[in-house]
Motif scaffolding. Structure first.
Motif, PDB file in Angstrom:
ATOM      1  N   ALA A 600       0.929  -1.283  -0.046  1.00  0.00           N
ATOM      2  CA  ALA A 600       0.076   0.268  -0.039  1.00  0.00           C
ATOM      3  C   ALA A 600       0.896   1.130   0.070  1.00  0.00           C
ATOM      4  O   ALA A 600       2.049   1.075   0.309  1.00  0.00           O
ATOM      5  N   ASP A 601       0.218   2.413  -0.278  1.00  0.00           N
ATOM      6  CA  ASP A 601       1.091   3.657  -0.254  1.00  0.00           C
ATOM      7  C   ASP A 601       1.434   4.178   1.065  1.00  0.00           C
ATOM      8  O   ASP A 601       0.494   4.099   2.185  1.00  0.00           O
ATOM      9  N   PHE A 602       2.619   4.730   1.199  1.00  0.00           N
ATOM     10  CA  PHE A 602       2.888   5.668   2.362  1.00  0.00           C
ATOM     11  C   PHE A 602       2.821   7.150   2.084  1.00  0.00           C
ATOM     12  O   PHE A 602       3.271   7.701   1.047  1.00  0.00           O
ATOM     13  N   MET A 603       1.856   7.846   2.824  1.00  0.00           N
ATOM     14  CA  MET A 603       1.722   9.347   2.673  1.00  0.00           C
ATOM     15  C   MET A 603       2.054   9.845   3.868  1.00  0.00           C
ATOM     16  O   MET A 603       1.781   9.533   5.043  1.00  0.00           O
ATOM     17  N   GLY A 604       2.685  11.091   3.632  1.00  0.00           N
ATOM     18  CA  GLY A 604       3.326  11.876   4.656  1.00  0.00           C
ATOM     19  C   GLY A 604       4.732  12.342   4.407  1.00  0.00           C
ATOM     20  O   GLY A 604       5.059  13.025   3.635  1.00  0.00           O
ATOM     21  N   ALA A 605       5.487  12.097   5.659  1.00  0.00           N
ATOM     22  CA  ALA A 605       7.047  12.423   5.231  1.00  0.00           C
ATOM     23  C   ALA A 605       7.760  11.416   6.373  1.00  0.00           C
ATOM     24  O   ALA A 605       7.333  11.166   7.172  1.00  0.00           O
ATOM     25  N   ILE A 606       9.262  11.248   6.015  1.00  0.00           N
ATOM     26  CA  ILE A 606       9.989  10.607   6.767  1.00  0.00           C
ATOM     27  C   ILE A 606      11.308  11.223   6.847  1.00  0.00           C
ATOM     28  O   ILE A 606      12.141  11.615   5.778  1.00  0.00           O
ATOM     29  N   LEU A 607      11.957  11.341   8.073  1.00  0.00           N
ATOM     30  CA  LEU A 607      13.239  11.452   8.313  1.00  0.00           C
ATOM     31  C   LEU A 607      13.870  10.571   9.126  1.00  0.00           C
ATOM     32  O   LEU A 607      13.450  10.242  10.367  1.00  0.00           O
ATOM     33  N   THR A 614      11.080  -0.190  -0.636  1.00  0.00           N
ATOM     34  CA  THR A 614      11.264  -1.012  -1.904  1.00  0.00           C
ATOM     35  C   THR A 614      10.156  -1.869  -2.147  1.00  0.00           C
ATOM     36  O   THR A 614      10.411  -2.846  -2.743  1.00  0.00           O
ATOM     37  N   GLY A 615       9.035  -1.607  -1.472  1.00  0.00           N
ATOM     38  CA  GLY A 615       7.777  -2.187  -1.639  1.00  0.00           C
ATOM     39  C   GLY A 615       7.257  -1.829  -3.280  1.00  0.00           C
ATOM     40  O   GLY A 615       7.667  -0.944  -3.573  1.00  0.00           O
ATOM     41  N   SER A 616       5.925  -2.433  -3.422  1.00  0.00           N
ATOM     42  CA  SER A 616       5.338  -1.815  -4.448  1.00  0.00           C
ATOM     43  C   SER A 616       4.604  -0.518  -4.487  1.00  0.00           C
ATOM     44  O   SER A 616       4.143  -0.074  -5.483  1.00  0.00           O
ATOM     45  N   GLY A 617       4.483  -0.310  -3.074  1.00  0.00           N
ATOM     46  CA  GLY A 617       3.336   1.045  -2.622  1.00  0.00           C
ATOM     47  C   GLY A 617       4.318   2.261  -3.020  1.00  0.00           C
ATOM     48  O   GLY A 617       5.704   2.150  -2.921  1.00  0.00           O
ATOM     49  N   ALA A 618       3.769   3.205  -3.324  1.00  0.00           N
ATOM     50  CA  ALA A 618       4.369   4.610  -3.552  1.00  0.00           C
ATOM     51  C   ALA A 618       4.576   5.434  -2.540  1.00  0.00           C
ATOM     52  O   ALA A 618       3.574   5.034  -1.269  1.00  0.00           O
ATOM     53  N   PHE A 619       5.215   6.476  -2.657  1.00  0.00           N
ATOM     54  CA  PHE A 619       5.433   7.509  -1.472  1.00  0.00           C
ATOM     55  C   PHE A 619       4.962   8.719  -1.784  1.00  0.00           C
ATOM     56  O   PHE A 619       5.340   9.270  -2.728  1.00  0.00           O
ATOM     57  N   HIS A 620       3.997   9.275  -1.092  1.00  0.00           N
ATOM     58  CA  HIS A 620       3.343  10.537  -1.425  1.00  0.00           C
ATOM     59  C   HIS A 620       3.616  11.553  -0.282  1.00  0.00           C
ATOM     60  O   HIS A 620       2.915  11.569   0.820  1.00  0.00           O
ATOM     61  N   TYR A 621       4.580  12.482  -0.487  1.00  0.00           N
ATOM     62  CA  TYR A 621       4.749  13.392   0.133  1.00  0.00           C
ATOM     63  C   TYR A 621       3.828  14.611   0.267  1.00  0.00           C
ATOM     64  O   TYR A 621       3.114  15.037  -0.600  1.00  0.00           O
ATOM     65  N   ASP A 622       3.195  14.653   1.746  1.00  0.00           N
ATOM     66  CA  ASP A 622       2.402  15.818   2.027  1.00  0.00           C
ATOM     67  C   ASP A 622       3.079  17.013   2.280  1.00  0.00           C
ATOM     68  O   ASP A 622       3.323  17.347   3.463  1.00  0.00           O
ATOM     69  N   VAL A 623       2.822  18.076   1.358  1.00  0.00           N
ATOM     70  CA  VAL A 623       3.461  19.123   1.452  1.00  0.00           C
ATOM     71  C   VAL A 623       2.996  20.038   2.550  1.00  0.00           C
ATOM     72  O   VAL A 623       3.561  20.971   2.968  1.00  0.00           O
ATOM     73  N   TYR A 624       1.538  19.834   3.084  1.00  0.00           N
ATOM     74  CA  TYR A 624       0.980  20.677   4.171  1.00  0.00           C
ATOM     75  C   TYR A 624       1.885  20.287   5.341  1.00  0.00           C
ATOM     76  O   TYR A 624       1.689  21.184   6.253  1.00  0.00           O
TER      77      TYR A 624
END
Length: 650
Positions: A600-607, A614-624
């Protein structure tokens, strides 16, 4: 006849007169003593009344300072409103049951407040006025640590078939017109390598403080910049913006939409470049001079080199160039086949060893020797000039500056850990209370544990406490990110059932040990609520674990991330696999290796210390999340003050 002495009656009279005079004196003295006692009592009562009035002022000051402590950055209008609502502090008993005080706010002049306080004891009364000044706090929040999107201090690996892009949850759900290219994939330390492999597609920029390595058919829509090298030789790729590197650039079978600049050598094979190709090593460095070697395809800008330029069946179109000529080189120029537009300027030698090699309009000028098969006229004086005159025609190109990185010093321009996570964890541990472990059973449809701001308990408990779980929790006042908060504390957490955050609650949850979700477990945060997880152990969301969060990533109006995770764990500490639902979180873990393998997709931010997606899900950065508020920066913020200006005795 008896004889009568004349002094006998006089003596009695004298004694009686003396007694009467003594009585008068004693009575007068008693009256004076009584008056003195009354005066002394009244003075004592008045002084006690004054002390009681002063005590009332001190109590008011203490209550107001507590009010400011609870909201240290309130504005003047908020202070006036809070003051008016706090009526309990305006009256109370004094040091004894027979004394009391009552106060009223008699004057407000801007930020100056005058309180009239009357103290009393029995019949005694005393009144005074106390003048205070309110100085508002100066709130300067930490810059949002989630302002770039995806940061691995020591490295980032992007693989699988996923993508990295951006959206703004303030504008609605991800998709349609709400998809952007504002994500930055970056590293921070001097060893920060970014590896992009598989079919990873980055709709944004890549900024590496070390090297960038490509594998597979990965692509970047924006700019690629690095303090190290760029190696794209194993498969074809696409870069929509500019490529800049302090070390070498070696690229094959790729399209680059912008320009290329390196402080070392550049090797291109079957690469289309939309802008200029520039080698600009630092003078006197080991890379000075460096060569440019281009084979095949078209460069739509120009070429600039401090070393030699080798062109093999390449076209220098010059149409989009910002340079003065199609080719400028301080070294030698060798062209085999192909075409150069915009002119060629060479400080060294020129060699055109093959037929079918074209310099448009015969626009060539060089200072060394020439070797020509077809264009024998190039050997004549019209195409020859001195080094000094040719160099005077060249553009002035400065070497690339190093991308700032965290060198471990406190004064580093860029820091992996801007919030100083060790210090924050030290603060909250000062008030840590060990409450035991929480286990939420998955028996039946699963037990339910509900967490509010100040308490937590099971709403459904079929088998959790039977297996040793704590039954309920009460919050503890503790400091994290420079704010005193209500914190729910627990040792370890294992969830097979369901955790729910209470409605309209902003929960801070400190987990001293590990957190684990597995099976068909869920974590639900309703609209209007948020959850901050502070964890010192590992954090794992296994297969089947689902996290449900509000669609908008920040609360209104406080701008708290709806789900944030703060970790100081060293090593492989955060692993997110999850189930079929997209996962939303803002992760701050500068000492922790973060791994996302979800389908599944990961949404948000990571530090994280390192980040691997490396999964098949996408990373969607929330600029908010770039507007998120995590807490005040104590180094530049100041809290409100209630300054005592003086007494006025009435």
């Amino acid at each position: 006849m008896l004889y009568s002495h004349p002094n006998k009656g006089f003596a009695l009279l004298s004694v009686m007169l003396l007694v009467m005079m003594a009585s008068v004196l004693v009575a007068g003295s008693l009256k004076d003593n009584f008056i003195q006692e009354r005066l002394s009592g009244n003075f004592h009562k008045k002084m006690n009344s004054r002390h009681t009035a002063e005590l009332g002022v001190l109590n008011i000051r203490e209550e107001v300072e507590n009010m400011i402590k609870a909201n240290p950055y309130m504005e003047l209008d908020d202070f006036v409103e809070a003051l008016a609502a706090n009526t309990d502090m305006m009256s109370d008993t004094g040091l004894s049951d027979h004394s009391k005080y009552s106060s009223e706010l008699t004057s407000v002049s801007g930020d100056v407040f005058t309180f009239k306080t009357q103290g009393s004891q029995f019949e005694g009364r005393d009144t005074l006025s106390a003048v205070f000044k309110f100085v508002p706090g100066n709130l300067v929040n930490y810059p949002s640590p989630f302002a770039t999107g995806l940061t691995g201090c020591d490295g980032v690996v992007l693989g699988g078939s996923g993508e990295a892009d951006s959206y703004n949850s303030k504008d609605g759900a991800y998709g349609g017109d709400n998809i952007g290219d504002a994500v930055t994939v970056s590293t921070v330390s001097d060893i920060g390598v970014i590896t992009i492999k598989g079919g990873a597609d980055i709709q944004g920029d890549v900024k590496a403080t070390s090297n960038v390595i490509f594998g597979g058919s990965a692509s970047i829509s924006g700019n690629l910049s690095t303090n190290g090298f760029v190696d794209i030789t194993s498969a074809s790729s696409f870069i929509g913006g500019d490529v800049t590197a302090l070390d070498y650039v070696d690229v094959k079978n790729t399209i680059i939409g912008g320009s290329i600049q390196s402080n070392s050598y550049i090797t291109l094979s079957q690469v289309v470049v939309g802008g200029d190709v520039i080698s600009s090593p630092v003078a006197g460095s080991p890379n000075d001079p460096s060569n440019i070697d281009i084979t095949g395809e078209t460069i739509y800008g120009g070429v600039y080199s401090k070393g030699n330029v080798f062109l093999n069946n390449a076209i220098i179109d010059y149409e989009t160039s910002k340079l003065s000529f199609g080719v400028q080189t301080f070294g030698n120029f060798i062209q085999t086949y192909g075409r150069v537009d915009g002119g060629v300027r060479v400080v060294g030698d020129v060699s055109l060893p093959k037929w079918g090699t074209t310099i448009s309009n015969d626009d060539l000028l060089y200072a060394g020797t020439g070797s020509f098969i077809e264009h024998t006229d190039f050997g004549l004086g019209d195409y020859h000039d001195t080094e000094e005159n040719i160099i005077a025609l060249f553009d002035e190109i400065e070497p690339l500056e190093e991308i700032p990185f965290d060198d471990g010093g406190e004064d580093s321009e860029v820091q992996c850990d801007p919030l100083n996570i060790d210090s924050q964890m030290s603060d909250i541990n000062q008030d840590y209370v060990s409450n035991g472990d929480l286990f939420v059973s998955g028996s039946g449809s699963g037990d339910v544990f509900v967490i509010g701001e100040t308490s937590a308990e099971f709403s459904v408990d079929r088998n959790s406490t039977n297996q040793g779980s704590i039954a309920s929790l009460e919050s503890v006042r503790a400091t994290f990110l420079s704010l005193e908060r209500n914190v729910i504390m627990v040792d370890n957490v294992s969830v097979k059932g369901h955790i729910k955050i209470a409605d309209n609650s902003h929960v801070v949850w400190f987990i001293k040990g590990n957190f684990e979700m597995g099976g068909q477990s869920t974590l639900t945060i309703p609209d209007g609520s948020s959850l901050m997880i502070i964890i010192q152990g590992t954090f794992e969301v296994g297969g089947g674990g689902e996290i449900y969060t509000p669609d908008v990533g920040l609360t209104n109006p406080d701008k708290l991330p709806v789900l944030s995770i703060f970790s100081d764990y060293v090593g492989d500490g955060i692993a997110i696999q999850g189930g079929t639902e997209d996962i939303y979180a803002a992760v701050y873990a500068p000492k922790t290796d973060v791994t996302v393998t979800s389908s599944a997709d990961f949404m948000g931010a990571i530090l994280g210390k390192t980040v691997s997606i490396t999964g098949s899900g996408a990373f969607h950065y929330d600029v908010y999340l770039g507007e998120s508020v995590v807490g005040p920066d104590p180094d530049v913020s100041s809290t409100g003050k209630f300054q005592f200006l003086g007494f006025q005795y009435l």
